[in-house]
Design an enzyme around this catalytic site. Sequence first.
Site, PDB file in Angstrom:
ATOM      1  N   HIS A   1      38.383  -0.148  14.029  1.00 36.05           N
ATOM      2  CA  HIS A   1      38.197   0.348  15.220  1.00 36.05           C
ATOM      3  C   HIS A   1      38.465  -0.530  16.680  1.00 36.05           C
ATOM      4  O   HIS A   1      37.837  -1.747  16.406  1.00 36.05           O
ATOM      5  CB  HIS A   1      36.799   0.840  15.237  1.00 36.05           C
TER       6      HIS A   1
ATOM      7  N   HIS B   1      27.221  -4.239  17.477  1.00 36.12           N
ATOM      8  CA  HIS B   1      27.606  -5.478  18.106  1.00 36.12           C
ATOM      9  C   HIS B   1      26.663  -5.999  19.505  1.00 36.12           C
ATOM     10  O   HIS B   1      25.856  -5.057  19.335  1.00 36.12           O
ATOM     11  CB  HIS B   1      29.172  -5.038  18.743  1.00 36.12           C
TER      12      HIS B   1
ATOM     13  N   GLU C   1      25.907  -2.455  29.341  1.00 35.10           N
ATOM     14  CA  GLU C   1      26.351  -1.283  29.129  1.00 35.10           C
ATOM     15  C   GLU C   1      25.441   0.023  29.665  1.00 35.10           C
ATOM     16  O   GLU C   1      24.407   0.250  28.865  1.00 35.10           O
ATOM     17  CB  GLU C   1      26.767  -0.905  27.830  1.00 35.10           C
TER      18      GLU C   1
ATOM     19  N   HIS D   1      22.140  -0.527  27.231  1.00 38.61           N
ATOM     20  CA  HIS D   1      22.291  -1.753  26.153  1.00 38.61           C
ATOM     21  C   HIS D   1      22.600  -2.920  27.102  1.00 38.61           C
ATOM     22  O   HIS D   1      23.550  -3.201  27.267  1.00 38.61           O
ATOM     23  CB  HIS D   1      23.153  -1.230  25.008  1.00 38.61           C
TER      24      HIS D   1
ATOM     25  N   HIS E   1      23.291  -3.384  19.381  1.00 39.70           N
ATOM     26  CA  HIS E   1      23.282  -1.762  19.353  1.00 39.70           C
ATOM     27  C   HIS E   1      24.362  -1.381  18.283  1.00 39.70           C
ATOM     28  O   HIS E   1      25.284  -2.009  18.108  1.00 39.70           O
ATOM     29  CB  HIS E   1      23.167  -1.240  20.742  1.00 39.70           C
TER      30      HIS E   1
END
Length: 444
Positions: A297, A340, A346, A370, A376
């Site tokens: 990803h 991560h 964010e 976050h 998270h």
Amino acid sequence: MIQSGLTTGTVPGYMPGFGNDFETEALPGALPQGQNSPQKCAYGLYAEQLSGTAFTAPRGQNERTWCYRIRPSVKHVTRFSKIEVPLWKSAPCVLPDVISLGQYRWDPVPHTEESLTWITGMRTMTTAGDVNTQVGMASHVYLVNTSMQDEYFYSADSELLVVPQEGRLRFATELGVIDLEPKEIAILPRGLVYRVEVLEGPARGFVCENYGQKFDLPSRGPIGANCMANPRDFKTPVAAFEDREARSRVVIKWCGQFHETFINHSPLDVVAWHGNYAPVKYDLRTYSPVGAILFDHPDPSIFTVLTAPSGVEGTANIDFVLFRERWMVAEHSFRPPWYHKNIMSEMMGNIYGIYDAKPQGFVPGGMSLHNMMLPHGPDRDAFEGASNGELKPEKLDETMSFMFETRFPQHLTEFAATQAPLQDDYIDCWDSLEKKFDGTPSVK
């Protein structure tokens, strides 16, 4: 408004391109040719420059627009009176009794029967940086059910990135008219005067208030010349003006404070203009995502639509990131975003559909935060589904979420902490994650 009948694009009323040097006139011959400030302008207009950058900014970053208007802007303000707009906050806004350290999620801020305009309906969720030193941002939710009548607004502090979630709005600006609906965004430059009307309401959406350098398209690097957000899909309005005598209220946001002034006419009186400092809208459905086509990803930066740079190369003051419909095809890979923590804070919002990392609880109109260096990632259902599902090509469909992320910590406002519908149990979504380590090397 009297609008130009001409357009160089394929969408009536708009001109295509991002950062282009446009020229447009609502009356024939109103735009002077060959010079910016003739001794006498056609129609008895006044020439005036609106600068979005320092005069000496590098050519590729220098932004300004020449306006040819019925009255110069000095006639659009009189003496100022300070007013209160209690729920619209600016950084720094650090409250001693509010804890911003944590993972937070909110249900949609509900509509109300109270009459709310663009100004009174703004609800600040977080602030970051310092509006006085022109760094950082604020994130807001807007609730609008009433059109501004003989009322206008501009921000001297910031440009506004508007992300509708419900309803349709019209931004009647000095430089033209933008109609905006969900799945579109708009950028309203610093210093631009406008009025907001409700076309279909009630309206709700999100706003990123950018105190720092202007939003720009990110560099594509090895991706090359295409995909992500393409410049031609950004639309700038053609010239439109009002010549109307009416007692009008102009509200100005300056250094985090609000002031009002009263004039006897509409300030939306630019008959012609040319330049590259103008409002713009963009259809998020034209964003062409790129991603992994074999394994793993990619970092979420691959989904950046717009970026506002900071003084540190590669580290944004703000990134606007979009997670829209796309195919998931990565082989032997965990496909949702991985667990991560990073230096960016964010703030996410859901426009519609289900976000793949949080299949439960993150509903359309909702938001999550976050903050920097807080871990998270997927909840248990998302983790188990992605870990055990058949890895066939899968269309992630009917979904559109976004992220306002910044290099600065985002501090919760009192509204976000005590009045907005906070999900107190959000932090519990990771409680049921199981310890799977058993000392054996086999992959289960």
